[in-house]
Design a protein around this motif. Structure first.
Motif, PDB file in Angstrom:
ATOM      1  N   PHE A  87      27.811  22.368  48.448  1.00 35.63           N
ATOM      2  CA  PHE A  87      26.764  22.647  49.420  1.00 35.63           C
ATOM      3  C   PHE A  87      26.578  24.138  49.598  1.00 35.63           C
ATOM      4  CE2 PHE A  87      28.813  18.659  50.817  1.00 35.63           C
ATOM      5  CZ  PHE A  87      27.720  17.807  50.757  1.00 35.63           C
ATOM      6  N   ARG A  88      25.351  24.534  50.000  1.00 37.02           N
ATOM      7  CA  ARG A  88      25.125  25.910  50.423  1.00 37.02           C
ATOM      8  C   ARG A  88      24.035  25.913  51.484  1.00 37.02           C
ATOM      9  NH1 ARG A  88      22.581  25.574  45.332  1.00 37.02           N
ATOM     10  NH2 ARG A  88      20.479  26.414  45.309  1.00 37.02           N
ATOM     11  N   LYS A  89      24.041  26.928  52.305  1.00 33.71           N
ATOM     12  CA  LYS A  89      23.099  26.986  53.412  1.00 33.71           C
ATOM     13  C   LYS A  89      21.842  27.736  53.008  1.00 33.71           C
ATOM     14  CE  LYS A  89      26.106  26.384  57.351  1.00 33.71           C
ATOM     15  NZ  LYS A  89      26.809  27.010  58.457  1.00 33.71           N
ATOM     16  N   THR A  90      20.717  27.307  53.567  1.00 36.12           N
ATOM     17  CA  THR A  90      19.453  27.993  53.344  1.00 36.12           C
ATOM     18  C   THR A  90      19.328  29.108  54.373  1.00 36.12           C
ATOM     19  OG1 THR A  90      18.266  26.555  54.870  1.00 36.12           O
ATOM     20  CG2 THR A  90      18.379  25.840  52.565  1.00 36.12           C
ATOM     21  N   GLY A  91      18.293  29.883  54.272  1.00 35.10           N
ATOM     22  CA  GLY A  91      18.067  30.974  55.214  1.00 35.10           C
ATOM     23  C   GLY A  91      17.854  30.490  56.636  1.00 35.10           C
ATOM     24  N   THR A  92      17.320  29.287  56.777  1.00 37.85           N
ATOM     25  CA  THR A  92      17.060  28.754  58.119  1.00 37.85           C
ATOM     26  C   THR A  92      18.231  27.956  58.672  1.00 37.85           C
ATOM     27  OG1 THR A  92      16.012  26.805  57.145  1.00 37.85           O
ATOM     28  CG2 THR A  92      14.567  28.628  57.768  1.00 37.85           C
ATOM     29  N   GLY A  93      19.331  27.842  57.896  1.00 38.83           N
ATOM     30  CA  GLY A  93      20.523  27.173  58.390  1.00 38.83           C
ATOM     31  C   GLY A  93      20.670  25.729  57.953  1.00 38.83           C
ATOM     32  N   LYS A  94      19.686  25.210  57.223  1.00 38.86           N
ATOM     33  CA  LYS A  94      19.826  23.849  56.704  1.00 38.86           C
ATOM     34  C   LYS A  94      20.811  23.875  55.538  1.00 38.86           C
ATOM     35  CE  LYS A  94      15.128  22.586  57.921  1.00 38.86           C
ATOM     36  NZ  LYS A  94      13.787  22.356  57.402  1.00 38.86           N
ATOM     37  N   ILE A  95      21.304  22.718  55.172  1.00 36.65           N
ATOM     38  CA  ILE A  95      22.299  22.640  54.098  1.00 36.65           C
ATOM     39  C   ILE A  95      21.676  21.975  52.880  1.00 36.65           C
ATOM     40  CG2 ILE A  95      24.550  21.738  53.455  1.00 36.65           C
ATOM     41  CD1 ILE A  95      25.268  21.855  56.448  1.00 36.65           C
ATOM     42  N   ARG A  96      21.768  22.673  51.753  1.00 42.95           N
ATOM     43  CA  ARG A  96      21.218  22.169  50.497  1.00 42.95           C
ATOM     44  C   ARG A  96      22.303  21.444  49.714  1.00 42.95           C
ATOM     45  NH1 ARG A  96      16.661  23.960  47.946  1.00 42.95           N
ATOM     46  NH2 ARG A  96      17.752  23.628  46.008  1.00 42.95           N
ATOM     47  N   ARG A  97      21.874  20.470  48.906  1.00 45.19           N
ATOM     48  CA  ARG A  97      22.800  19.731  48.058  1.00 45.19           C
ATOM     49  C   ARG A  97      22.129  19.459  46.731  1.00 45.19           C
ATOM     50  NH1 ARG A  97      21.047  14.612  47.361  1.00 45.19           N
ATOM     51  NH2 ARG A  97      19.641  13.756  48.933  1.00 45.19           N
ATOM     52  N   ALA A  98      22.942  19.143  45.725  1.00 47.76           N
ATOM     53  CA  ALA A  98      22.402  18.761  44.422  1.00 47.76           C
ATOM     54  C   ALA A  98      22.138  17.259  44.426  1.00 47.76           C
ATOM     55  CB  ALA A  98      23.398  19.110  43.327  1.00 47.76           C
ATOM     56  N   GLN A  99      21.303  16.803  43.522  1.00 47.82           N
ATOM     57  CA  GLN A  99      21.002  15.384  43.402  1.00 47.82           C
ATOM     58  C   GLN A  99      22.114  14.671  42.631  1.00 47.82           C
ATOM     59  OE1 GLN A  99      18.627  13.693  44.779  1.00 47.82           O
ATOM     60  NE2 GLN A  99      16.740  14.866  44.867  1.00 47.82           N
ATOM     61  N   ALA A 100      22.338  13.432  42.962  1.00 46.88           N
ATOM     62  CA  ALA A 100      23.273  12.588  42.222  1.00 46.88           C
ATOM     63  C   ALA A 100      22.545  11.941  41.043  1.00 46.88           C
ATOM     64  CB  ALA A 100      23.851  11.522  43.144  1.00 46.88           C
ATOM     65  N   PHE A 101      23.258  11.174  40.251  1.00 49.35           N
ATOM     66  CA  PHE A 101      22.701  10.402  39.125  1.00 49.35           C
ATOM     67  C   PHE A 101      22.199  11.286  37.982  1.00 49.35           C
ATOM     68  CE2 PHE A 101      21.970   7.885  42.991  1.00 49.35           C
ATOM     69  CZ  PHE A 101      22.780   6.797  42.699  1.00 49.35           C
ATOM     70  N   THR A 102      22.859  12.419  37.743  1.00 51.59           N
ATOM     71  CA  THR A 102      22.391  13.313  36.672  1.00 51.59           C
ATOM     72  C   THR A 102      23.414  13.518  35.568  1.00 51.59           C
ATOM     73  OG1 THR A 102      23.212  15.252  37.859  1.00 51.59           O
ATOM     74  CG2 THR A 102      20.942  14.624  38.259  1.00 51.59           C
ATOM     75  N   SER A 103      24.569  12.845  35.650  1.00 50.30           N
ATOM     76  CA  SER A 103      25.645  13.209  34.733  1.00 50.30           C
ATOM     77  C   SER A 103      25.759  12.343  33.480  1.00 50.30           C
ATOM     78  CB  SER A 103      26.977  13.228  35.467  1.00 50.30           C
ATOM     79  OG  SER A 103      27.209  11.981  36.073  1.00 50.30           O
ATOM     80  N   HIS A 104      25.426  11.062  33.563  1.00 44.24           N
ATOM     81  CA  HIS A 104      25.569  10.216  32.374  1.00 44.24           C
ATOM     82  C   HIS A 104      24.601   9.040  32.459  1.00 44.24           C
ATOM     83  CE1 HIS A 104      28.027   7.072  34.448  1.00 44.24           C
ATOM     84  NE2 HIS A 104      28.271   8.081  35.236  1.00 44.24           N
ATOM     85  N   ILE A 105      24.548   8.262  31.389  1.00 45.75           N
ATOM     86  CA  ILE A 105      23.595   7.151  31.221  1.00 45.75           C
ATOM     87  C   ILE A 105      22.166   7.666  31.434  1.00 45.75           C
ATOM     88  CG2 ILE A 105      23.166   4.716  31.707  1.00 45.75           C
ATOM     89  CD1 ILE A 105      25.790   4.548  33.131  1.00 45.75           C
ATOM     90  N   LEU A 106      21.858   8.754  30.774  1.00 40.31           N
ATOM     91  CA  LEU A 106      20.544   9.376  30.970  1.00 40.31           C
ATOM     92  C   LEU A 106      19.475   8.750  30.095  1.00 40.31           C
ATOM     93  CD1 LEU A 106      21.763  13.065  31.182  1.00 40.31           C
ATOM     94  CD2 LEU A 106      21.057  11.596  33.061  1.00 40.31           C
ATOM     95  N   THR A 107      19.863   7.993  29.078  1.00 45.49           N
ATOM     96  CA  THR A 107      18.872   7.428  28.172  1.00 45.49           C
ATOM     97  C   THR A 107      18.017   6.371  28.858  1.00 45.49           C
ATOM     98  OG1 THR A 107      20.556   5.895  27.395  1.00 45.49           O
ATOM     99  CG2 THR A 107      20.175   7.870  26.079  1.00 45.49           C
ATOM    100  N   SER A 108      18.564   5.711  29.875  1.00 47.73           N
ATOM    101  CA  SER A 108      17.797   4.672  30.552  1.00 47.73           C
ATOM    102  C   SER A 108      16.904   5.224  31.658  1.00 47.73           C
ATOM    103  CB  SER A 108      18.744   3.626  31.145  1.00 47.73           C
ATOM    104  OG  SER A 108      19.591   4.236  32.100  1.00 47.73           O
ATOM    105  N   LYS A 109      17.016   6.514  31.937  1.00 46.29           N
ATOM    106  CA  LYS A 109      16.194   7.125  32.980  1.00 46.29           C
ATOM    107  C   LYS A 109      14.997   7.812  32.348  1.00 46.29           C
ATOM    108  CE  LYS A 109      20.294   7.664  35.711  1.00 46.29           C
ATOM    109  NZ  LYS A 109      21.529   8.385  35.664  1.00 46.29           N
ATOM    110  N   SER A 110      13.870   7.739  33.023  1.00 52.24           N
ATOM    111  CA  SER A 110      12.644   8.315  32.461  1.00 52.24           C
ATOM    112  C   SER A 110      12.716   9.837  32.491  1.00 52.24           C
ATOM    113  CB  SER A 110      11.428   7.843  33.252  1.00 52.24           C
ATOM    114  OG  SER A 110      11.432   8.441  34.536  1.00 52.24           O
ATOM    115  N   ARG A 111      11.884  10.435  31.685  1.00 52.37           N
ATOM    116  CA  ARG A 111      11.827  11.897  31.620  1.00 52.37           C
ATOM    117  C   ARG A 111      11.437  12.472  32.974  1.00 52.37           C
ATOM    118  NH1 ARG A 111       8.325  14.278  26.807  1.00 52.37           N
ATOM    119  NH2 ARG A 111       9.871  13.030  25.704  1.00 52.37           N
ATOM    120  N   LYS A 112      10.481  11.832  33.629  1.00 53.97           N
ATOM    121  CA  LYS A 112      10.035  12.293  34.945  1.00 53.97           C
ATOM    122  C   LYS A 112      11.165  12.198  35.976  1.00 53.97           C
ATOM    123  CE  LYS A 112       6.743  11.389  38.607  1.00 53.97           C
ATOM    124  NZ  LYS A 112       5.702  10.512  39.122  1.00 53.97           N
TER     125      LYS A 112
END
Length: 65
Positions: free
Chosen positions: A14-39
């Motif tokens: 996690f990291r904080k934005t300038g306004t104090g909100k907390i940003r996170r990365a998206q899940a579901f990006t590490s494997h079994i990518l062939t079944s997910k669409s390009r979009k």
């Protein structure tokens, strides 16, 4: 009052934005990518903001970031 320890696992995720909100990365990006669409894979590259219900708990893990 003693210093608070930062949760090192949370500090890497996690990291904080300038306004104090907390940003996170998206899940579901590490494997079994062939079944997910390009979009879908392209959209998952973008970060997201931690939901309001979880904001307090995550902020407690990273007090000085």
């Amino acid at each position: 009052m003693p210093k608070l320890k930062t949760n090192r696992g949370a500090a890497k995720r996690f990291r904080k934005t300038g306004t104090g909100k907390i940003r996170r990365a998206q899940a579901f990006t590490s494997h079994i990518l062939t079944s997910k669409s390009r979009k879908r894979k392209r959209d998952l590259r973008q970060g997201a903001i931690v939901h309001a219900a979880d904001q307090k708990n995550v902020a407690r893990l990273i007090p000085y970031l």
